[in-house]
Motif scaffolding. Structure first.
Motif, PDB file in Angstrom:
ATOM      1  N   GLU A 271       0.821  -1.346   0.089  1.00 20.47           N
ATOM      2  CA  GLU A 271       0.008   0.090   0.012  1.00 20.47           C
ATOM      3  C   GLU A 271       1.070   1.181  -0.121  1.00 20.47           C
ATOM      4  O   GLU A 271       0.503   2.144  -0.602  1.00 20.47           O
ATOM      5  CB  GLU A 271      -0.886   0.091   1.189  1.00 20.47           C
ATOM      6  N   LEU A 272       1.873   1.381   0.921  1.00 17.02           N
ATOM      7  CA  LEU A 272       2.971   2.392   0.722  1.00 17.02           C
ATOM      8  C   LEU A 272       3.274   2.532  -0.330  1.00 17.02           C
ATOM      9  O   LEU A 272       3.422   3.894  -0.865  1.00 17.02           O
ATOM     10  CB  LEU A 272       3.976   1.926   1.837  1.00 17.02           C
ATOM     11  N   HIS A 273       3.647   1.633  -1.265  1.00 18.88           N
ATOM     12  CA  HIS A 273       4.452   1.785  -2.587  1.00 18.88           C
ATOM     13  C   HIS A 273       3.204   2.142  -3.703  1.00 18.88           C
ATOM     14  O   HIS A 273       3.766   2.286  -4.860  1.00 18.88           O
ATOM     15  CB  HIS A 273       5.398   0.562  -3.028  1.00 18.88           C
ATOM     16  N   THR A 274       2.116   2.406  -3.500  1.00 25.20           N
ATOM     17  CA  THR A 274       1.225   3.224  -4.204  1.00 25.20           C
ATOM     18  C   THR A 274       0.997   4.450  -4.307  1.00 25.20           C
ATOM     19  O   THR A 274       0.558   5.148  -5.026  1.00 25.20           O
ATOM     20  CB  THR A 274      -0.265   2.253  -4.163  1.00 25.20           C
ATOM     21  N   GLN A 275       1.681   5.075  -3.296  1.00 19.76           N
ATOM     22  CA  GLN A 275       1.755   6.578  -3.084  1.00 19.76           C
ATOM     23  C   GLN A 275       2.588   7.166  -4.356  1.00 19.76           C
ATOM     24  O   GLN A 275       3.492   6.527  -4.757  1.00 19.76           O
ATOM     25  CB  GLN A 275       2.190   6.856  -1.771  1.00 19.76           C
ATOM     26  N   ASP A 276       2.278   8.568  -4.348  1.00 15.89           N
ATOM     27  CA  ASP A 276       2.872   9.058  -5.637  1.00 15.89           C
ATOM     28  C   ASP A 276       4.414   9.088  -5.704  1.00 15.89           C
ATOM     29  O   ASP A 276       5.180   9.154  -6.669  1.00 15.89           O
ATOM     30  CB  ASP A 276       2.420  10.550  -5.649  1.00 15.89           C
ATOM     31  N   ASP A 277       5.169   9.180  -4.390  1.00 13.87           N
ATOM     32  CA  ASP A 277       6.492   9.515  -4.494  1.00 13.87           C
ATOM     33  C   ASP A 277       7.086   8.102  -4.324  1.00 13.87           C
ATOM     34  O   ASP A 277       8.391   7.831  -4.099  1.00 13.87           O
ATOM     35  CB  ASP A 277       6.579  10.188  -3.181  1.00 13.87           C
ATOM     36  N   LYS A 278       6.532   7.156  -4.325  1.00 12.68           N
ATOM     37  CA  LYS A 278       7.118   5.746  -4.182  1.00 12.68           C
ATOM     38  C   LYS A 278       6.880   4.860  -5.419  1.00 12.68           C
ATOM     39  O   LYS A 278       5.971   5.122  -6.404  1.00 12.68           O
ATOM     40  CB  LYS A 278       6.479   4.976  -3.012  1.00 12.68           C
ATOM     41  N   ASP A 279       7.878   4.146  -5.967  1.00 10.19           N
ATOM     42  CA  ASP A 279       7.749   3.167  -7.009  1.00 10.19           C
ATOM     43  C   ASP A 279       7.162   1.799  -6.526  1.00 10.19           C
ATOM     44  O   ASP A 279       7.303   1.207  -5.356  1.00 10.19           O
ATOM     45  CB  ASP A 279       9.086   2.713  -7.775  1.00 10.19           C
ATOM     46  N   PRO A 280       5.919   1.358  -7.232  1.00  4.87           N
ATOM     47  CA  PRO A 280       5.318  -0.007  -6.896  1.00  4.87           C
ATOM     48  C   PRO A 280       6.326  -0.939  -6.727  1.00  4.87           C
ATOM     49  O   PRO A 280       7.292  -0.992  -7.486  1.00  4.87           O
ATOM     50  CB  PRO A 280       4.507  -0.229  -8.298  1.00  4.87           C
ATOM     51  N   ILE A 281       5.988  -1.868  -5.919  1.00  6.08           N
ATOM     52  CA  ILE A 281       6.717  -3.087  -5.514  1.00  6.08           C
ATOM     53  C   ILE A 281       6.929  -3.922  -6.955  1.00  6.08           C
ATOM     54  O   ILE A 281       5.919  -3.941  -7.561  1.00  6.08           O
ATOM     55  CB  ILE A 281       6.285  -4.062  -4.311  1.00  6.08           C
ATOM     56  N   LEU A 282       8.019  -4.430  -7.092  1.00 10.29           N
ATOM     57  CA  LEU A 282       8.155  -5.401  -8.376  1.00 10.29           C
ATOM     58  C   LEU A 282       7.410  -6.562  -8.269  1.00 10.29           C
ATOM     59  O   LEU A 282       7.016  -7.279  -9.028  1.00 10.29           O
ATOM     60  CB  LEU A 282       9.651  -5.484  -8.459  1.00 10.29           C
ATOM     61  N   ALA A 283       7.884  -7.281  -7.039  1.00 12.35           N
ATOM     62  CA  ALA A 283       7.630  -8.847  -6.948  1.00 12.35           C
ATOM     63  C   ALA A 283       7.794  -9.225  -5.716  1.00 12.35           C
ATOM     64  O   ALA A 283       8.385  -8.751  -4.729  1.00 12.35           O
ATOM     65  CB  ALA A 283       8.312  -9.788  -7.628  1.00 12.35           C
ATOM     66  N   ILE A 284       6.956 -10.356  -5.205  1.00 12.47           N
ATOM     67  CA  ILE A 284       6.982 -11.054  -4.001  1.00 12.47           C
ATOM     68  C   ILE A 284       7.497 -12.401  -4.140  1.00 12.47           C
ATOM     69  O   ILE A 284       7.157 -13.144  -5.217  1.00 12.47           O
ATOM     70  CB  ILE A 284       5.554 -11.425  -3.473  1.00 12.47           C
ATOM     71  N   PHE A 285       8.857 -12.425  -3.640  1.00 18.86           N
ATOM     72  CA  PHE A 285       9.497 -13.941  -3.832  1.00 18.86           C
ATOM     73  C   PHE A 285       9.405 -14.788  -2.375  1.00 18.86           C
ATOM     74  O   PHE A 285       9.288 -14.165  -1.507  1.00 18.86           O
ATOM     75  CB  PHE A 285      10.902 -13.657  -3.851  1.00 18.86           C
ATOM     76  N   THR A 286       8.913 -15.899  -2.699  1.00 15.35           N
ATOM     77  CA  THR A 286       8.681 -16.842  -1.502  1.00 15.35           C
ATOM     78  C   THR A 286       8.998 -18.240  -2.022  1.00 15.35           C
ATOM     79  O   THR A 286       9.120 -18.643  -2.992  1.00 15.35           O
ATOM     80  CB  THR A 286       7.156 -16.763  -0.910  1.00 15.35           C
ATOM     81  N   GLU A 287       9.294 -19.141  -0.968  1.00 18.68           N
ATOM     82  CA  GLU A 287       9.838 -20.519  -1.271  1.00 18.68           C
ATOM     83  C   GLU A 287       8.442 -21.461  -0.695  1.00 18.68           C
ATOM     84  O   GLU A 287       7.968 -20.994   0.413  1.00 18.68           O
ATOM     85  CB  GLU A 287      10.763 -20.920  -0.603  1.00 18.68           C
ATOM     86  N   CYS A 288       8.094 -22.595  -1.237  1.00 11.70           N
ATOM     87  CA  CYS A 288       7.033 -23.714  -0.713  1.00 11.70           C
ATOM     88  C   CYS A 288       7.718 -24.971  -0.891  1.00 11.70           C
ATOM     89  O   CYS A 288       7.800 -25.355  -1.908  1.00 11.70           O
ATOM     90  CB  CYS A 288       6.003 -23.252  -1.934  1.00 11.70           C
ATOM     91  N   PRO A 289       7.989 -25.461   0.054  1.00  8.87           N
ATOM     92  CA  PRO A 289       8.299 -25.022   1.524  1.00  8.87           C
ATOM     93  C   PRO A 289       9.828 -24.187   1.432  1.00  8.87           C
ATOM     94  O   PRO A 289      10.432 -24.312   0.381  1.00  8.87           O
ATOM     95  CB  PRO A 289       8.186 -26.041   2.551  1.00  8.87           C
ATOM     96  N   SER A 290       9.901 -23.348   2.669  1.00  5.45           N
ATOM     97  CA  SER A 290      11.358 -22.693   2.518  1.00  5.45           C
ATOM     98  C   SER A 290      12.396 -23.561   2.895  1.00  5.45           C
ATOM     99  O   SER A 290      12.284 -24.623   3.726  1.00  5.45           O
ATOM    100  CB  SER A 290      11.266 -21.424   3.849  1.00  5.45           C
ATOM    101  N   ASN A 291      13.529 -23.077   2.593  1.00  3.00           N
ATOM    102  CA  ASN A 291      14.721 -23.944   2.910  1.00  3.00           C
ATOM    103  C   ASN A 291      15.766 -22.957   3.789  1.00  3.00           C
ATOM    104  O   ASN A 291      16.210 -21.944   3.315  1.00  3.00           O
ATOM    105  CB  ASN A 291      15.546 -24.193   1.455  1.00  3.00           C
TER     106      ASN A 291
END
Length: 353
Positions: A271-291
């Motif tokens: 939400e923060l990165h939707t503001q005018d002075d911020k660039d939108p977030i590029l991606a969410i990285f996650t592992e399934c399951p995590s190592n």
């Protein structure tokens, strides 16, 4: 530092010049910032001196082929930076390629020592040449077929792990078919079908990389081509994944628990990165399951947030593998390390996107 392609070597050079000033203060002792031209690339070619002699060698049916590798040269105190690039990206040459090059050199040395006319042919050998200053136990060919080598060669060839390089394209196609689940009719008759849960998936949607870390690195680089923006690492990942997000590009947010309040924090960041002075977030990285913690994120919840804020969801399924889990139904990109499963013995390296 050795790399299999000029592009990988050039990225290493760029990384060293980019990171040296950023990491200078935190290093002990501090780096001496490299000057222009101090970090450069040299092309190295390993080629049999005598191809007829090489053909008698039992090391490989394709020993008469030359190999080109690219060497990044740098001041000694910058080795930690070069090692970071090599480690994080998975782009260095493989142990097998290194062994292949060394074996060519051993055969060449034996030919030079051998007095027979068979090994006196000139030409070939190691060739070196500067490509870029910046980023733009000797084994006789006859003895090599001895008992110890014969046993190793038999095991490799008997179980299909030493296929001639001339079949490389066909073997890559077979890997991509297996990953996509788009197997041929003959393969389906033998019960080899793999369902990925995505309609219309084909081999054209699958890309092979040299290692699992290279798959993560290439996926991140491809997304950065769309726009330069931060990503979010959700959950505690394999260390080098986080380092890729932090060091290659604008950086990353790290939500290490990957559970509970981290979902609310993720939404707040998006939400923060939707503001005018911020660039939108590029991606969410996650592992399934995590190592190595073996935590599994709520993929449907992450998918909903990704759709709401227009970000990509990248899932590393290495530990679970597509033989056991269905991450592709929720992710925009699925990355995997084929090193763990595809040879049956974890004695090869590879990755997929």
């Amino acid at each position: 530092m050795l790399f299999p392609s000029l592009a990988c070597a050039e990225r290493c050079v760029s990384f060293i010049y980019n990171q040296a000033p950023k990491q200078q203060e935190s290093s002990l002792p501090p780096y001496v910032l490299p000057k222009s031209g101090q970090v450069r690339i040299v092309q190295y070619m390993a080629e049999p001196v005598n191809k007829k002699a090489a053909a008698l060698d039992a090391m490989s049916a394709v020993l008469d082929q030359h190999v080109v590798i690219y060497c990044v040269l740098f001041p000694e105190d910058l080795f930690p930076l070069a090692k970071q690039y090599w480690q994080h990206t998975g782009n260095g040459i493989s142990g097998r390629l290194a062994d292949y090059c060394l074996h060519i050199e051993r055969v060449n040395e034996e030919c030079e020592l051998d007095a027979s006319p068979h090994c006196r042919a000139s030409g070939g050998g190691a060739r070196r040449g500067t490509v870029s200053e910046t980023a733009s136990e000797a084994v006789s060919p006859v003895i090599a077929a001895g008992a110890d080598f014969e046993a190793d060669a038999y095991l490799e060839e008997r179980f299909g792990r030493n296929v001639s390089a001339k079949y490389a394209a066909e073997m890559k196609s077979a890997l991509r078919r297996r990953i996509a689940g788009a197997l041929t009719e003959d393969e389906q008759k033998h019960g080899a079908q793999v369902e990925r849960g995505v309609a219309g998936l084909s081999t054209e949607d699958v890309f092979l990389t040299a290692t699992g870390m290279s798959a993560v690195f290439v996926a991140h680089q491809a997304l950065l081509q769309m726009r330069q923006a931060k990503s979010v690492c959700f959950g505690f990942p394999y260390t080098d994944t986080l380092k890729i997000l932090q060091k290659f590009g604008p950086g990353a947010y790290f939500l290490g628990n990957g559970e509970g309040n981290d979902y609310d924090e993720l939404e707040r960041i998006l939400e923060l990165h939707t503001q005018d002075d911020k660039d939108p977030i590029l991606a969410i990285f996650t592992e399934c399951p995590s190592n190595p913690l073996l935590k599994t994120a709520d993929l449907p919840r992450l998918r909903a947030l990704a759709d709401r804020f227009g970000v990509a969801l990248v899932v590393d399924e290495t530990i679970g593998s597509f033989a056991n889990i269905d991450a592709l139904g929720w992710a925009d990109i699925v990355v995997s390390s084929l090193t763990k499963v595809f040879s049956g013995d974890s004695n090869v390296m590879g990755g997929s996107i």
